[in-house]
Design a protein around this motif. Sequence first.
Motif, PDB file in Angstrom:
ATOM      1  N   ASN A 166     -18.138   1.286  19.794  1.00  0.00           N
ATOM      2  CA  ASN A 166     -17.391   0.228  20.485  1.00  0.00           C
ATOM      3  C   ASN A 166     -16.052   0.825  20.930  1.00  0.00           C
ATOM      4  O   ASN A 166     -15.758   1.998  20.649  1.00  0.00           O
ATOM      5  CB  ASN A 166     -17.230  -1.022  19.600  1.00  0.00           C
ATOM      6  CG  ASN A 166     -16.464  -0.710  18.324  1.00  0.00           C
ATOM      7  OD1 ASN A 166     -15.601   0.166  18.312  1.00  0.00           O
ATOM      8  ND2 ASN A 166     -16.767  -1.431  17.253  1.00  0.00           N
ATOM      9  N   LYS A 167     -15.244   0.016  21.607  1.00  0.00           N
ATOM     10  CA  LYS A 167     -14.025   0.555  22.204  1.00  0.00           C
ATOM     11  C   LYS A 167     -13.083   1.149  21.146  1.00  0.00           C
ATOM     12  O   LYS A 167     -12.541   2.240  21.329  1.00  0.00           O
ATOM     13  CB  LYS A 167     -13.301  -0.557  22.985  1.00  0.00           C
ATOM     14  CG  LYS A 167     -12.188  -0.023  23.840  1.00  0.00           C
ATOM     15  CD  LYS A 167     -11.683  -1.063  24.809  1.00  0.00           C
ATOM     16  CE  LYS A 167     -10.567  -0.461  25.661  1.00  0.00           C
ATOM     17  NZ  LYS A 167     -10.010  -1.412  26.593  1.00  0.00           N
ATOM     18  N   TYR A 170     -14.375   4.422  19.843  1.00  0.00           N
ATOM     19  CA  TYR A 170     -14.220   5.451  20.880  1.00  0.00           C
ATOM     20  C   TYR A 170     -12.771   5.959  20.926  1.00  0.00           C
ATOM     21  O   TYR A 170     -12.511   7.163  20.929  1.00  0.00           O
ATOM     22  CB  TYR A 170     -14.631   4.876  22.237  1.00  0.00           C
ATOM     23  CG  TYR A 170     -14.359   5.795  23.401  1.00  0.00           C
ATOM     24  CD1 TYR A 170     -15.210   6.867  23.679  1.00  0.00           C
ATOM     25  CD2 TYR A 170     -13.241   5.623  24.224  1.00  0.00           C
ATOM     26  CE1 TYR A 170     -14.957   7.725  24.745  1.00  0.00           C
ATOM     27  CE2 TYR A 170     -12.980   6.472  25.283  1.00  0.00           C
ATOM     28  CZ  TYR A 170     -13.845   7.526  25.539  1.00  0.00           C
ATOM     29  OH  TYR A 170     -13.580   8.379  26.576  1.00  0.00           O
ATOM     30  N   GLN A 171     -11.844   5.019  20.911  1.00  0.00           N
ATOM     31  CA  GLN A 171     -10.430   5.417  21.008  1.00  0.00           C
ATOM     32  C   GLN A 171     -10.000   6.242  19.790  1.00  0.00           C
ATOM     33  O   GLN A 171      -9.293   7.231  19.912  1.00  0.00           O
ATOM     34  CB  GLN A 171      -9.541   4.177  21.159  1.00  0.00           C
ATOM     35  CG  GLN A 171      -9.674   3.585  22.559  1.00  0.00           C
ATOM     36  CD  GLN A 171      -9.000   2.236  22.703  1.00  0.00           C
ATOM     37  OE1 GLN A 171      -8.783   1.536  21.713  1.00  0.00           O
ATOM     38  NE2 GLN A 171      -8.696   1.855  23.933  1.00  0.00           N
ATOM     39  N   ASP A 211     -10.487   7.666  29.398  1.00  0.00           N
ATOM     40  CA  ASP A 211     -11.897   7.314  29.547  1.00  0.00           C
ATOM     41  C   ASP A 211     -12.729   8.435  30.163  1.00  0.00           C
ATOM     42  O   ASP A 211     -13.855   8.210  30.613  1.00  0.00           O
ATOM     43  CB  ASP A 211     -12.032   6.041  30.384  1.00  0.00           C
ATOM     44  CG  ASP A 211     -11.922   4.816  29.487  1.00  0.00           C
ATOM     45  OD1 ASP A 211     -12.321   4.916  28.304  1.00  0.00           O
ATOM     46  OD2 ASP A 211     -11.407   3.786  29.946  1.00  0.00           O
ATOM     47  N   TYR A 233     -19.805   0.709  24.369  1.00  0.00           N
ATOM     48  CA  TYR A 233     -18.679   1.197  25.186  1.00  0.00           C
ATOM     49  C   TYR A 233     -18.888   2.670  25.541  1.00  0.00           C
ATOM     50  O   TYR A 233     -18.562   3.123  26.632  1.00  0.00           O
ATOM     51  CB  TYR A 233     -17.372   1.019  24.400  1.00  0.00           C
ATOM     52  CG  TYR A 233     -16.155   1.283  25.237  1.00  0.00           C
ATOM     53  CD1 TYR A 233     -15.711   0.322  26.142  1.00  0.00           C
ATOM     54  CD2 TYR A 233     -15.465   2.486  25.144  1.00  0.00           C
ATOM     55  CE1 TYR A 233     -14.600   0.552  26.940  1.00  0.00           C
ATOM     56  CE2 TYR A 233     -14.358   2.727  25.942  1.00  0.00           C
ATOM     57  CZ  TYR A 233     -13.928   1.760  26.831  1.00  0.00           C
ATOM     58  OH  TYR A 233     -12.840   1.996  27.632  1.00  0.00           O
TER      59      TYR A 233
END
Length: 416
Positions: A166-167, A170-171, A211, A233
């Motif tokens: 998910n976001k 990922y971050q 991204d 994501y």
Amino acid sequence: MRPGTRTPAHTTGHLAELVCSNSLGSDALNRAPGLLKAELRRLGSLLLELAEAHRVPAGSALAVDREGFAAAVTARLESTPRITLLREEATAIPEEGVVILASGPLTSPALAQALAAWTGTGALYFYDAIAPIVDSGTLNFDIAFRASRYARGDQEEGDYINCPMNKEEYQRFVEALLSAERIPLRDFERDDPHFFEACLPVEVLAQRGPDALAFGPLRPVGLRDPRTGRRPYAVIQLRQDNAAGDLYNLVGFQTNLRYGEQERVFRLIPGLENAVFVRHGAMHRNTYINAPRLLQPTLQFKARDTLFCAGQLAGLEGYAGNIMGGWLAGVNAARVLQGQTPLELPPTTMAGALMAYITQADPEGFQPMKANFGLLPPLEEVLRGKRARGEAHAHRALADLEEWITALDALPRPPE
Ligand SMILES: Cc1cc2nc3c(=O)[nH]c(=O)nc-3n(C[C@H](O)[C@H](O)[C@H](O)COP(=O)(O)OP(=O)(O)OC[C@H]3O[C@@H](n4cnc5c(N)ncnc54)[C@H](O)[C@@H]3O)c2cc1C
């Protein structure tokens, strides 16, 4: 060709100079490099005999006094009456006679060019960007799922293992990737203009924007997470790397991070929390041919039976693997000269499995391989524990090697 013509990494005029580590890897029989050494010993490898004579304490690894080892190899070959040592750069592939090409990862540019012309486009690589390989038995399939991009719901289980993010995940991953410690590039690598254009390490790509990975190798398009029914994501895809299907490489994850950092950062990927890395990613200049396209398991070129390839140039990775390739190419070159059939090593031995891998792997994106148990055909009995499996592999390999040697006319002897 040394010392008259130098390479960017070697520093002496000795044969068998080890350019980096002085360790030939584990010597424990239940470890893949240890089994390979046991096989080399049984085959009468001269290099292994001299390595043992110049052994330095290194726990269960076989490490050598690099000066003493290289000097001993050089002296042995110089004093063997039937060997003539010409210290010259080869700039072309000799057209006549039986020839072994073993010019290594730092093959001189002139010979690399000649080889590229002979093998054709796309068959010779100049820069190595290796992505890590993990043991699929150590992945968490409560999270990871099998699917191919854009597969329809009614289609069979996909070819890839997918790790969804998910976001936030990922971050957190990108942040860790960007701050992880990298292996410093040597001068000759840093100065080379083609280095990053040919194959971008994942951490360098990540620097291009928050991204960049989510729109690049981690793009989620065409994939749905079966747990949520939604598109994640970002997705890390793992591609099967060996015929047995227990090794998977992380697609697009060529990297120059330190090995420990690779494990720390890549285990942040959901599904890889406990992944065992059987090969780490690495980057350095590396010349190797597309062996699956070009070579036979005897290390002869498919297009010319009298031309052999050995060492790193043939797509073997690691000192011991390269010693093995040198042994096989040397023995087979001698056999061809004597009108005998070249040898193929048993597939259950580490040596035979390595030769089978480099000559039968998917030619698309082929990368050099080092000894590991994932290359061997599965054992008949299911054993728990790495140690027990390693021992069983070694037992079978050495028994099969013994049988193979017994069936041979004679095992070649190294020069006295
Ligand atoms: C920077 C670097 C670090 C490495 N570190 C490790 C490590 O720590 N552990 C490990 O297991 N592996 C390491 N490797 C891989 C290592 O090179 C191989 O495992 C092994 O040395 C390869 O053996 P080889 O015989 O194929 O090549 P080499 O040992 O490189 O031998 C090839 C020889 O061919 C000569 N040559 C090149 N071109 C020509 C020509 N045109 N004419 C005549 N002679 C020529 C070279 O001078 C060299 O002596 C490293 C490689 C590099 C580039």
